[in-house]
Design a protein around this motif. Structure first.
Motif, PDB file in Angstrom:
ATOM      1  N   ARG A 135       0.877  -0.859  -0.049  1.00 24.48           N
ATOM      2  CA  ARG A 135       0.428   0.207   0.163  1.00 24.48           C
ATOM      3  C   ARG A 135       1.047   1.185   0.024  1.00 24.48           C
ATOM      4  O   ARG A 135       0.365   2.229  -0.380  1.00 24.48           O
ATOM      5  CB  ARG A 135      -1.003  -0.262   1.427  1.00 24.48           C
ATOM      6  CG  ARG A 135      -1.893  -0.925   1.679  1.00 24.48           C
ATOM      7  CD  ARG A 135      -3.403  -0.781   2.210  1.00 24.48           C
ATOM      8  NE  ARG A 135      -4.361  -1.407   1.468  1.00 24.48           N
ATOM      9  CZ  ARG A 135      -4.778  -1.593  -0.363  1.00 24.48           C
ATOM     10  NH1 ARG A 135      -5.003  -0.075  -0.346  1.00 24.48           N
ATOM     11  NH2 ARG A 135      -5.846  -2.147   0.017  1.00 24.48           N
ATOM     12  N   ASP A 174      -4.547   4.146  -8.504  1.00 23.24           N
ATOM     13  CA  ASP A 174      -5.650   3.388  -9.220  1.00 23.24           C
ATOM     14  C   ASP A 174      -5.189   2.243  -9.467  1.00 23.24           C
ATOM     15  O   ASP A 174      -5.470   1.865  -9.960  1.00 23.24           O
ATOM     16  CB  ASP A 174      -4.917   4.639 -10.340  1.00 23.24           C
ATOM     17  CG  ASP A 174      -4.035   4.673 -11.054  1.00 23.24           C
ATOM     18  OD1 ASP A 174      -2.840   5.205  -9.463  1.00 23.24           O
ATOM     19  OD2 ASP A 174      -3.109   5.189 -11.275  1.00 23.24           O
ATOM     20  N   VAL A 175      -3.086   1.910  -8.455  1.00 19.50           N
ATOM     21  CA  VAL A 175      -3.013   0.334  -9.449  1.00 19.50           C
ATOM     22  C   VAL A 175      -3.302  -0.266  -8.139  1.00 19.50           C
ATOM     23  O   VAL A 175      -3.483  -1.999  -8.527  1.00 19.50           O
ATOM     24  CB  VAL A 175      -1.318   0.730  -9.862  1.00 19.50           C
ATOM     25  CG1 VAL A 175      -0.829  -0.686  -9.888  1.00 19.50           C
ATOM     26  CG2 VAL A 175      -1.490   1.494 -10.668  1.00 19.50           C
ATOM     27  N   GLU A 210      -5.318  -1.056  -6.013  1.00 22.61           N
ATOM     28  CA  GLU A 210      -6.658  -2.290  -5.919  1.00 22.61           C
ATOM     29  C   GLU A 210      -6.955  -3.037  -6.954  1.00 22.61           C
ATOM     30  O   GLU A 210      -6.642  -4.508  -6.189  1.00 22.61           O
ATOM     31  CB  GLU A 210      -8.105  -1.181  -6.385  1.00 22.61           C
ATOM     32  CG  GLU A 210      -9.370  -1.906  -6.408  1.00 22.61           C
ATOM     33  CD  GLU A 210      -9.887  -1.988  -5.068  1.00 22.61           C
ATOM     34  OE1 GLU A 210      -9.290  -0.929  -4.179  1.00 22.61           O
ATOM     35  OE2 GLU A 210     -11.049  -2.182  -4.640  1.00 22.61           O
ATOM     36  N   THR A 211      -6.689  -3.241  -8.084  1.00 26.55           N
ATOM     37  CA  THR A 211      -6.522  -4.955  -8.944  1.00 26.55           C
ATOM     38  C   THR A 211      -4.902  -5.433  -8.415  1.00 26.55           C
ATOM     39  O   THR A 211      -5.234  -6.539  -8.264  1.00 26.55           O
ATOM     40  CB  THR A 211      -6.062  -4.079 -10.391  1.00 26.55           C
ATOM     41  OG1 THR A 211      -5.271  -3.573 -10.442  1.00 26.55           O
ATOM     42  CG2 THR A 211      -8.021  -3.257 -11.089  1.00 26.55           C
ATOM     43  N   LEU A 212      -4.266  -4.999  -8.702  1.00 25.26           N
ATOM     44  CA  LEU A 212      -3.057  -5.827  -7.896  1.00 25.26           C
ATOM     45  C   LEU A 212      -2.360  -6.240  -6.773  1.00 25.26           C
ATOM     46  O   LEU A 212      -2.787  -7.862  -6.376  1.00 25.26           O
ATOM     47  CB  LEU A 212      -1.428  -4.685  -7.796  1.00 25.26           C
ATOM     48  CG  LEU A 212      -0.932  -4.184  -8.719  1.00 25.26           C
ATOM     49  CD1 LEU A 212       0.652  -3.511  -8.574  1.00 25.26           C
ATOM     50  CD2 LEU A 212      -0.130  -5.908  -9.544  1.00 25.26           C
ATOM     51  N   HIS A 213      -4.328  -5.738  -5.464  1.00 25.40           N
ATOM     52  CA  HIS A 213      -3.025  -6.618  -4.426  1.00 25.40           C
ATOM     53  C   HIS A 213      -4.986  -7.634  -4.258  1.00 25.40           C
ATOM     54  O   HIS A 213      -4.420  -8.539  -4.043  1.00 25.40           O
ATOM     55  CB  HIS A 213      -4.052  -5.265  -3.145  1.00 25.40           C
ATOM     56  CG  HIS A 213      -3.975  -6.205  -1.988  1.00 25.40           C
ATOM     57  ND1 HIS A 213      -4.408  -4.863  -1.208  1.00 25.40           N
ATOM     58  CD2 HIS A 213      -4.109  -6.934  -1.476  1.00 25.40           C
ATOM     59  CE1 HIS A 213      -4.267  -5.917   0.602  1.00 25.40           C
ATOM     60  NE2 HIS A 213      -3.736  -7.049  -0.042  1.00 25.40           N
ATOM     61  N   GLY A 214      -5.917  -6.954  -5.237  1.00 29.18           N
ATOM     62  CA  GLY A 214      -6.684  -8.062  -5.571  1.00 29.18           C
ATOM     63  C   GLY A 214      -5.726  -9.132  -6.177  1.00 29.18           C
ATOM     64  O   GLY A 214      -6.303 -10.618  -5.551  1.00 29.18           O
ATOM     65  N   ASP A 215      -5.007  -9.222  -7.233  1.00 33.74           N
ATOM     66  CA  ASP A 215      -4.321 -10.287  -8.103  1.00 33.74           C
ATOM     67  C   ASP A 215      -3.664 -11.367  -6.727  1.00 33.74           C
ATOM     68  O   ASP A 215      -3.467 -12.404  -7.423  1.00 33.74           O
ATOM     69  CB  ASP A 215      -3.902  -9.732  -9.424  1.00 33.74           C
ATOM     70  CG  ASP A 215      -4.397  -9.664 -10.389  1.00 33.74           C
ATOM     71  OD1 ASP A 215      -5.862  -9.973 -10.327  1.00 33.74           O
ATOM     72  OD2 ASP A 215      -4.382  -9.261 -11.479  1.00 33.74           O
ATOM     73  N   VAL A 259       5.742  -7.033  -7.499  1.00 34.18           N
ATOM     74  CA  VAL A 259       5.108  -5.573  -8.166  1.00 34.18           C
ATOM     75  C   VAL A 259       5.320  -4.300  -8.339  1.00 34.18           C
ATOM     76  O   VAL A 259       5.322  -3.731  -8.858  1.00 34.18           O
ATOM     77  CB  VAL A 259       3.836  -6.028  -8.176  1.00 34.18           C
ATOM     78  CG1 VAL A 259       2.964  -7.325  -8.519  1.00 34.18           C
ATOM     79  CG2 VAL A 259       3.150  -6.050  -6.580  1.00 34.18           C
ATOM     80  N   ARG A 302       7.482  -2.224  -9.101  1.00 29.08           N
ATOM     81  CA  ARG A 302       7.987  -1.750 -10.176  1.00 29.08           C
ATOM     82  C   ARG A 302       7.817  -0.617 -11.073  1.00 29.08           C
ATOM     83  O   ARG A 302       6.480  -0.128  -9.872  1.00 29.08           O
ATOM     84  CB  ARG A 302       7.677  -2.486 -11.056  1.00 29.08           C
ATOM     85  CG  ARG A 302       8.553  -4.439 -11.119  1.00 29.08           C
ATOM     86  CD  ARG A 302       7.388  -5.170 -12.171  1.00 29.08           C
ATOM     87  NE  ARG A 302       7.984  -6.372 -12.127  1.00 29.08           N
ATOM     88  CZ  ARG A 302       9.024  -6.852 -12.910  1.00 29.08           C
ATOM     89  NH1 ARG A 302       9.183  -6.789 -14.213  1.00 29.08           N
ATOM     90  NH2 ARG A 302       8.913  -8.145 -12.438  1.00 29.08           N
ATOM     91  N   PHE A 314       6.152   0.844 -12.677  1.00 33.36           N
ATOM     92  CA  PHE A 314       4.657   0.849 -13.405  1.00 33.36           C
ATOM     93  C   PHE A 314       3.626   1.265 -11.906  1.00 33.36           C
ATOM     94  O   PHE A 314       2.282   1.891 -12.094  1.00 33.36           O
ATOM     95  CB  PHE A 314       4.159  -0.258 -13.744  1.00 33.36           C
ATOM     96  CG  PHE A 314       3.473  -1.605 -13.159  1.00 33.36           C
ATOM     97  CD1 PHE A 314       2.440  -1.475 -13.149  1.00 33.36           C
ATOM     98  CD2 PHE A 314       4.190  -1.992 -13.063  1.00 33.36           C
ATOM     99  CE1 PHE A 314       1.931  -2.305 -11.997  1.00 33.36           C
ATOM    100  CE2 PHE A 314       4.103  -3.602 -12.468  1.00 33.36           C
ATOM    101  CZ  PHE A 314       2.535  -3.490 -12.145  1.00 33.36           C
TER     102      PHE A 314
END
Lengths: 109, 875
Positions: free
Chosen positions: B17, B23-24, B26-31, B59, B61, B63
């Motif tokens: 976190r 914006d990243v 949420e999805t990253l953590h989800g995956d 992750v 990185r 981006f």
């Protein structure tokens, strides 16, 4: 023509073949299943963001679910530009490959 | 039961976190969570946790990073801008930048050299693997007036220890001979040799490392008689190559033929027992004394098993001491101790084969290094705070445009960092270039040791950080506290008061440091001067000493003397067992029945012929210094010194004449009394001395020659030597040259202090130049007005200089007592020393005042000479 890495090309293909179900883990699984490759999740996401920046992919966020700690998925979709890029990349391979004797790329003219 | 679902490690999630953009994440953590849950089922919590952590790192990185787009570009630009401003301000004030860089460069140079010196000094014998288990046996002899500390032991010590302490891993003796004469095919060489057995090699682990050996097995070689192992460099010096040297023979002190049986790599410099050649111990053991009652040149070491606590050994050691040492020397007269190997280099009382350094001296050196870098940093602080007025507006503007305090601190710190960086680069380069010279003038033997070892690099980096902070912190904080409003309302005077006091106290600090160093350097060089010029009780000039190496017959010695006597350049000459101040002197016990003092005490004794007192120029106080009867086995009379007379409680030299004394087992009368003379260095008090007449056991011939053609003197002496001893080599030295070696440590210390005193003075001067330039330039208008109103140039000069004179006086008041105290501590180490004179302090004070005035005057003259029209024209 934009540059497309080999891994990026695979990711594009995977996203395309998953239709509207293409999100991080699903893409990873597909690549693993079909290609035997195990892309790291960081490399995958990094490629996805790059491709989205290039305009090959577009994305939308799914709704919240009870799975994954209630976190939303980010789905990707191949854009028409993305398709065009893929075609170009493929064309290039064929162009280069057709002069190699004994190499069968599956396309015969 | 509703068990809680296992969750990924909290810290990894928190980290995710932290670095992920909104914006990243949420999805990253989800995956990641999805993969985690899947793995949880498959492989369990631990594996899943582990994978999760790796994936979080994976992750991480670009981006996914938080995009502070706005801030990021701004910061980068600000950084560039800061850099630009830094260089611009360094360039605009190139004068003061140059002073700062020069000062700091010198400071860095000094502290790096000190660092390397300290590193070298603390590395002695640290390379032995068993260093913690090795102890040296030391003895203290308690005389009524003094205690004699001896690092050597009687010859049979090691054997007795081995016998009484079977638990010890080993107990062994070595005997070292510095600059021993060896001759190879008629040619004489000097070699530092150690007689030792294989135990020495094993305990000091020279043999554990096979690369130490080129040829031979020391375990056998060192057990045999008349065998030697050469170091590679000696083998090359004597026989061109290690291989060539094997089987060759050489003569030890013209009498013992020994054979080269092995060659080893040179041992490191930083050992207390350096050697060029090892000679098997049995070669010496044949001549070793069997008695505990003598002090020899033998050093005894013990290696103690790790499990044994040295403290628990004390009772047994005391028993041992009683059994052997006290039995030979008398009860409560002598004590024994075990000294850890690591202490040997620092304990000047017991000495070592190399030189020793006291810890105090190393601390002093370290402090000097620290102070030098501090006074260099002070230059920067002073100039930076002095220049605040010039930069106040810049800072005000920055603040108005939104700079935070931190931004400004950062800006100034980066300024000091860049300065420190440049200075450090130059300083390191200079240190590298000058290090060989430094090591040469200080005799440290570490000229080639300038390597960028990890600790040197660490030191350089710490130096960089230290000087950045020391220089930059105060100015940065002070400047960042400026209130823009005040700056632009031109209220500058109220603000700078604090700055001025600080600057003044810092200058006082600098001047104080310099003065202490100057006083120190003066005291040390005067003490050395005193050493070299003190009346030793004899004449050291124009005295040549011929060495009788090994066994030369008395007859031949006398023949040589008679031959030499014929030469016109010879004023006097004599045969004796020792020449004062030229090295070793024997000591033994003395008893006297004719005196009230009944107990035995130690005296130094010399065998000499009838010409000795006259040749040495001793002053004869009573009696005569010659005997008519000459005897092979008994002493016919003693000439003693005043100290001995006092020790025996005789009232006057006359009274002592004719009294019987027993020295070294020989009974004879006192036939003469000479004035006290020195036999060892001036660190020590004069001891009782007895010169034995009649019995003849000589080791050398002292020749007092007429000053003139020294070369001819040597040539003629050599011819007559060859006539008498055709098969022996001619060996000689000049007494005054020999004596230079005695104060090697003091000379070294003096040179080091002098070097750093000069560096510190230069740094302080650089600071003064900068500050006085600034202070006179900022007072240009004031000076202009004063001149218009009729002030003279000298008057203005005085006006500007007054401030600095007062500062010098204050620092003089502070430094004098400190320097006085420190010098008197140092001087206490000498039995014969100079008195601290007030003029030494005053010289330092006046000296500092002078260099302050000259520095300041040059700058302020410029200001004082400016035409008021120029300075007052523009407002």
């Amino acid at each position: 023509m934009i540059k497309l890495g080999a891994f990026e090309e695979l990711v594009l293909l995977a996203v395309g073949s998953l239709g509207d179900q293409a999100y991080g883990v699903a893409i990873k699984d597909l690549l693993h299943e079909k290609g035997g490759k195990k892309p790291s999740i960081g490399a995958l996401h990094s490629a996805l963001y790059r491709l989205e920046d290039k305009g090959c992919l577009k994305s939308w966020e799914g709704g919240a679910t009870t799975e994954r700690g209630g976190r939303r998925k980010k789905y990707y979709l191949l854009t028409s530009y993305g398709k065009k890029i893929l075609e170009e990349a493929h064309q290039l391979r064929i162009e280069l490959g057709k002069n190699i004797e004994g190499l069968n790329l599956g396309y015969h003219e | 039961m509703n068990r809680p679902i296992p969750q990924p490690p909290k810290f990894a999630e928190r980290f995710l976190r932290w670095f992920c953009s909104e914006d990243v994440v949420e999805t990253l953590h989800g995956d990641l969570q999805e993969l985690y849950e899947r793995r949880l089922k498959k492989s369990g919590k631990r594996i899943a946790d582990l994978h999760f952590c790796f994936e979080v790192l994976d992750v991480c990185r670009p981006f996914a990073w938080k995009r502070r787009t706005n801030l990021l570009t701004n910061q980068r630009d600000m950084f560039k801008n800061n850099l630009k401003i830094t260089f611009r301000s360094l360039w605009n004030n190139w004068g003061s930048s140059l002073l700062n860089i020069l000062g700091l460069t010198l400071g860095v140079l000094g502290s790096i050299i000190i660092f390397l010196t300290l590193k070298y000094e603390t590395s002695f014998d640290e390379f032995h693997e068993n260093k913690k288990q090795i102890y040296r046996v030391t003895n203290n002899y308690y005389y009524p007036t003094f205690t004699m500390h001896v690092g050597n032991t009687p010859d049979p010590m090691a054997g007795a220890l081995k016998n009484d302490f079977p638990d010890f891993t080993s107990a062994f003796s070595i005997r070292s001979n510095f600059g021993h004469n060896i001759s190879v095919e008629e040619e004489i060489f000097e070699s530092d040799l150690i007689y030792c057995g294989p135990e020495f090699i094993q305990a000091f682990d020279f043999y554990n490392d096979p690369s130490q050996w080129i040829i031979g097995n020391p375990n056998y070689i060192l057990k045999e008689v008349n065998k030697t192992i050469l170091t590679e460099s000696l083998a090359e010096r004597l026989f061109q190559s290690p291989e060539e040297s094997i089987g060759k023979t050489m003569l030890l002190s013209n009498e013992t033929l020994i054979e080269v049986a092995g060659v080893m790599k040179d041992p490191p410099n930083n050992t207390n027992y350096p050697f060029e050649q090892l000679v098997s111990y049995p070669t010496y053991a044949r001549f070793a004394s069997q008695s505990f009652g003598g002090v020899s040149a033998t050093t005894t070491f013990v290696q103690i098993p790790e499990a044994v606590d040295i403290e628990n050994l004390r009772p047994a050691l005391n028993d041992f001491n009683e059994k052997y040492m006290e039995a030979a020397w008398g009860e409560d007269f002598v004590s024994m101790d075990l000294q850890p190997l690591s202490e040997i280099h620092f304990d000047e009382r017991f000495g070592s084969n190399n030189y020793s350094t006291s810890r105090t001296y190393l601390w002093a050196l370290g402090l000097i290094g620290l102070f030098i870098i501090l006074i260099a940093c002070i230059n920067f602080i002073n100039l930076a705070t002095a220049k605040t007025l010039g930069r106040a507006k810049e800072i005000g503007m920055r603040k108005i445009l939104g700079s935070s305090k931190n931004n400004i601190v950062f800006q100034f710190m980066s300024e000091s960092f860049i300065l420190a960086f440049i200075a450090l680069g130059l300083g390191v380069l200079l240190a590298q270039l000058s290090f060989p010279y430094f090591s040469e003038i200080t005799n440290l033997n570490i000229g080639n040791d300038f390597r960028y070892s990890p600790d040197l690099i660490f030191f350089i980096i710490s130096l960089l950080l230290f000087s950045t902070v020391a220089m930059g912190l105060y100015p940065a904080i002070m400047l960042s506290n400026f209130q823009p409003l005040e700056v632009f309302r031109q209220k500058k005077s109220a603000r700078s008061v604090k700055g001025i006091t600080l600057r003044k106290s810092l200058i006082v600090f600098q001047l104080t440091t310099s003065q202490i160093l100057i006083i120190g350097a003066l005291v040390i060089s005067y003490q050395l001067h005193f050493f070299q010029n003190k009346d030793l009780g004899f004449e050291k000039e124009s005295m040549l000493v011929v060495n009788f190496l090994g066994h030369t017959s008395l007859e031949n010695q006398v023949t040589l003397k008679n031959k030499t006597k014929q030469f016109p350049f010879v004023k006097q000459l004599s045969l004796s067992s020792t020449i004062p101040m030229a090295g070793h002197i024997s000591s033994t016990g003395l008893e006297s029945q004719d005196s009230e003092v009944k107990e035995r005490f130690n005296v130094e004794y010399i065998y000499a012929d009838n010409d000795f007192v006259e040749t040495m120029n001793f002053e004869l106080l009573a009696g005569k210094a010659s005997v008519t009867e000459i005897d092979m086995d008994s002493v016919r009379g003693f000439v003693v010194n005043e100290t001995l007379i006092n020790r025996l409680a005789f009232d006057s030299p006359k009274e002592a004449l004719g009294k019987r004394i027993n020295v070294h087992g020989y009974d004879a009368r006192i036939i003469g009394v000479v004035k006290d003379f020195h036999t060892l260095s001036l660190h020590d008090n004069i001891k009782p001395i007895a010169i034995a007449y009649g019995m003849r056991d000589y080791a050398g011939m002292g020749v007092r020659y007429q000053t003139g053609n020294v070369r001819q003197v040597i040539a003629q002496l050599e011819t007559s030597w060859k006539e008498v001893f055709p098969d022996k080599n001619f060996d000689y030295y000049f007494l005054d040259e020999q004596m230079e070696n005695i104060y090697e440590n003091e000379v070294r210390f003096s040179k080091i202090i002098n070097a750093f005193t000069i560096i510190s003075i230069i740094i302080a001067c650089l600071g003064l130049i900068g500050l006085s330039t600034f202070s006179s330039m900022s007072r240009l208008k004031e000076i202009g007005v004063r001149k218009v109103l009729g002030a003279s140039v000298p008057g203005i000069l005085f006006l500007i200089s007054k401030e600095f004179i007062i500062l010098t006086l204050i620092s003089f008041i502070i430094s004098s007592p400190i320097a006085y105290y420190l010098s008197s501590i140092w001087l206490e180490g000498f039995a014969y020393r100079i008195n601290l004179e007030w003029w030494m302090l005053l010289t330092a004070g006046i000296g500092t005042l002078l260099f302050t005035l000259i520095t300041v005057a040059v700058q302020s003259t410029k200001a004082a000479l400016v035409n008021p029209v120029e300075s007052l024209r523009r407002e």
